[in-house]
Design a protein around this motif. Structure first.
Motif, mmCIF file in Angstrom:
data_model
loop_
_atom_site.group_PDB
_atom_site.id
_atom_site.type_symbol
_atom_site.label_atom_id
_atom_site.label_comp_id
_atom_site.label_asym_id
_atom_site.label_seq_id
_atom_site.Cartn_x
_atom_site.Cartn_y
_atom_site.Cartn_z
ATOM 1 N N GLY A 131 0.846 -1.181 0.000
ATOM 2 C CA GLY A 131 0.000 0.000 0.000
ATOM 3 C C GLY A 131 0.885 1.235 0.000
ATOM 4 O O GLY A 131 1.997 1.215 0.540
ATOM 5 N N ALA A 132 0.420 2.301 -0.615
ATOM 6 C CA ALA A 132 1.154 3.570 -0.612
ATOM 7 C C ALA A 132 0.144 4.691 -0.435
ATOM 8 O O ALA A 132 -0.930 4.685 -1.045
ATOM 9 C CB ALA A 132 1.927 3.758 -1.917
ATOM 10 N N PHE A 133 0.493 5.642 0.438
ATOM 11 C CA PHE A 133 -0.414 6.750 0.700
ATOM 12 C C PHE A 133 0.386 8.026 0.912
ATOM 13 O O PHE A 133 1.563 7.999 1.266
ATOM 14 C CB PHE A 133 -1.298 6.462 1.920
ATOM 15 N N TYR A 134 -0.291 9.131 0.718
ATOM 16 C CA TYR A 134 0.287 10.448 0.945
ATOM 17 C C TYR A 134 -0.293 11.006 2.239
ATOM 18 O O TYR A 134 -1.479 10.839 2.509
ATOM 19 C CB TYR A 134 -0.028 11.396 -0.215
ATOM 20 N N ALA A 135 0.549 11.661 3.010
ATOM 21 C CA ALA A 135 0.111 12.294 4.257
ATOM 22 C C ALA A 135 0.739 13.683 4.319
ATOM 23 O O ALA A 135 1.397 14.042 5.281
ATOM 24 C CB ALA A 135 0.512 11.451 5.454
ATOM 25 N N ASN A 136 0.524 14.451 3.250
ATOM 26 C CA ASN A 136 1.189 15.760 3.161
ATOM 27 C C ASN A 136 0.225 16.937 3.214
ATOM 28 O O ASN A 136 0.644 18.074 3.066
ATOM 29 C CB ASN A 136 2.053 15.834 1.904
ATOM 30 N N ASP A 137 -1.056 16.686 3.441
ATOM 31 C CA ASP A 137 -2.031 17.772 3.565
ATOM 32 C C ASP A 137 -2.128 18.158 5.035
ATOM 33 O O ASP A 137 -2.962 17.654 5.781
ATOM 34 C CB ASP A 137 -3.394 17.338 3.028
ATOM 35 N N LYS A 138 -1.245 19.041 5.452
ATOM 36 C CA LYS A 138 -1.169 19.434 6.862
ATOM 37 C C LYS A 138 -2.263 20.430 7.249
ATOM 38 O O LYS A 138 -2.501 20.649 8.427
ATOM 39 C CB LYS A 138 0.208 20.030 7.181
ATOM 40 N N VAL A 139 -2.947 21.029 6.256
ATOM 41 C CA VAL A 139 -4.016 21.980 6.546
ATOM 42 C C VAL A 139 -5.318 21.231 6.848
ATOM 43 O O VAL A 139 -5.904 21.377 7.915
ATOM 44 C CB VAL A 139 -4.206 22.980 5.387
ATOM 45 N N CYS A 140 -5.769 20.410 5.905
ATOM 46 C CA CYS A 140 -7.008 19.648 6.095
ATOM 47 C C CYS A 140 -6.764 18.356 6.878
ATOM 48 O O CYS A 140 -7.715 17.729 7.337
ATOM 49 C CB CYS A 140 -7.638 19.315 4.748
ATOM 50 N N ARG A 141 -5.501 17.972 6.990
ATOM 51 C CA ARG A 141 -5.101 16.764 7.708
ATOM 52 C C ARG A 141 -5.776 15.519 7.140
ATOM 53 O O ARG A 141 -6.350 14.715 7.861
ATOM 54 C CB ARG A 141 -5.332 16.937 9.205
ATOM 55 N N GLU A 142 -5.679 15.401 5.804
ATOM 56 C CA GLU A 142 -6.258 14.269 5.093
ATOM 57 C C GLU A 142 -5.171 13.510 4.347
ATOM 58 O O GLU A 142 -4.391 14.101 3.606
ATOM 59 C CB GLU A 142 -7.313 14.746 4.096
ATOM 60 N N GLY A 143 -5.138 12.201 4.567
ATOM 61 C CA GLY A 143 -4.254 11.337 3.814
ATOM 62 C C GLY A 143 -4.962 10.865 2.561
ATOM 63 O O GLY A 143 -6.188 10.940 2.454
ATOM 64 N N TYR A 144 -4.177 10.361 1.607
ATOM 65 C CA TYR A 144 -4.746 9.876 0.356
ATOM 66 C C TYR A 144 -4.099 8.549 -0.005
ATOM 67 O O TYR A 144 -2.878 8.480 -0.216
ATOM 68 C CB TYR A 144 -4.537 10.898 -0.762
ATOM 69 N N LEU A 145 -4.902 7.488 -0.048
ATOM 70 C CA LEU A 145 -4.415 6.171 -0.444
ATOM 71 C C LEU A 145 -4.275 6.145 -1.958
ATOM 72 O O LEU A 145 -5.250 6.301 -2.685
ATOM 73 C CB LEU A 145 -5.384 5.081 0.027
ATOM 74 N N SER A 146 -3.064 5.953 -2.425
ATOM 75 C CA SER A 146 -2.789 5.980 -3.856
ATOM 76 C C SER A 146 -2.740 4.594 -4.480
ATOM 77 O O SER A 146 -3.063 4.425 -5.654
ATOM 78 C CB SER A 146 -1.455 6.694 -4.103
ATOM 79 N N PHE A 147 -2.321 3.592 -3.697
ATOM 80 C CA PHE A 147 -2.108 2.261 -4.268
ATOM 81 C C PHE A 147 -2.278 1.216 -3.172
ATOM 82 O O PHE A 147 -1.776 1.390 -2.066
ATOM 83 C CB PHE A 147 -0.678 2.167 -4.828
ATOM 84 N N ILE A 148 -2.972 0.145 -3.494
ATOM 85 C CA ILE A 148 -3.007 -1.028 -2.624
ATOM 86 C C ILE A 148 -3.307 -2.237 -3.502
ATOM 87 O O ILE A 148 -4.184 -2.192 -4.369
ATOM 88 C CB ILE A 148 -4.030 -0.891 -1.465
#
Length: 152
Positions: free
Chosen positions: A68-85
């Motif tokens: 699995g790969a995800f992004y956790a770079n939205d420090k304002v809204c504090r939302e991660g995004y799952l890109s691949f699994i």
């Protein structure tokens, strides 16, 4: 017989570019639709994930059989995004995907994320069902995609 007791989940580093590219090239055919059918260059995508995402791999006999790969770079809204699994086809249905997703969510939460979002093709009923069983809810349907989220 596959012994999942010997398997281990790895997060963070520990994945080289060549191994990541090989893993994505091998697993992407289990995604509906496959990345290659969307004209996504596996080399470019692998480099992007390695540089900017958090990667969770599930290893069996030192081979990545799920990832699995995800992004956790939205420090304002504090939302991660799952890109691949994805999980090797012969190991699907054994809880590996759930373990990978749980680990992604746990790490995202530790990185300050409150929500995990993802996009799935509307015709991918098995993935939609998997995400719903893992607590995700639909919040938008647009074109061929369904957007889902989970408070983590």
């Amino acid at each position: 017989m596959i012994n999942l007791e010997e398997a281990k989940i790895c997060s963070g580093g520990g994945v080289e570019l060549s191994e990541l590219k090989e893993t994505i090239a091998r697993l992407e055919k289990y995604i509906n639709p496959p990345l290659s059918s969307l004209n996504i260059d596996i080399d470019t995508y692998s480099r992007k994930l390695l540089m900017h995402s958090n990667i969770v791999s599930f290893r069996l006999s030192n081979k990545i059989v799920g990832m699995g790969a995800f992004y956790a770079n939205d420090k304002v809204c504090r939302e991660g995004y799952l890109s691949f699994i994805a999980v090797d086809i012969e190991l699907q249905g054994k809880g590996i995907g759930h373990k990978i997703l749980d680990q992604c969510e746990m790490i995202a939460s530790q990185l300050g994320m409150n929500v995990m979002r993802l996009e799935v093709f509307g015709t991918n009923d098995s993935a939609i069902g998997f995400y719903k069983r893992c607590g995700y809810a639909e919040y938008l349907s647009r074109n061929d995609s369904i957007f889902m989220f989970k408070v983590i």
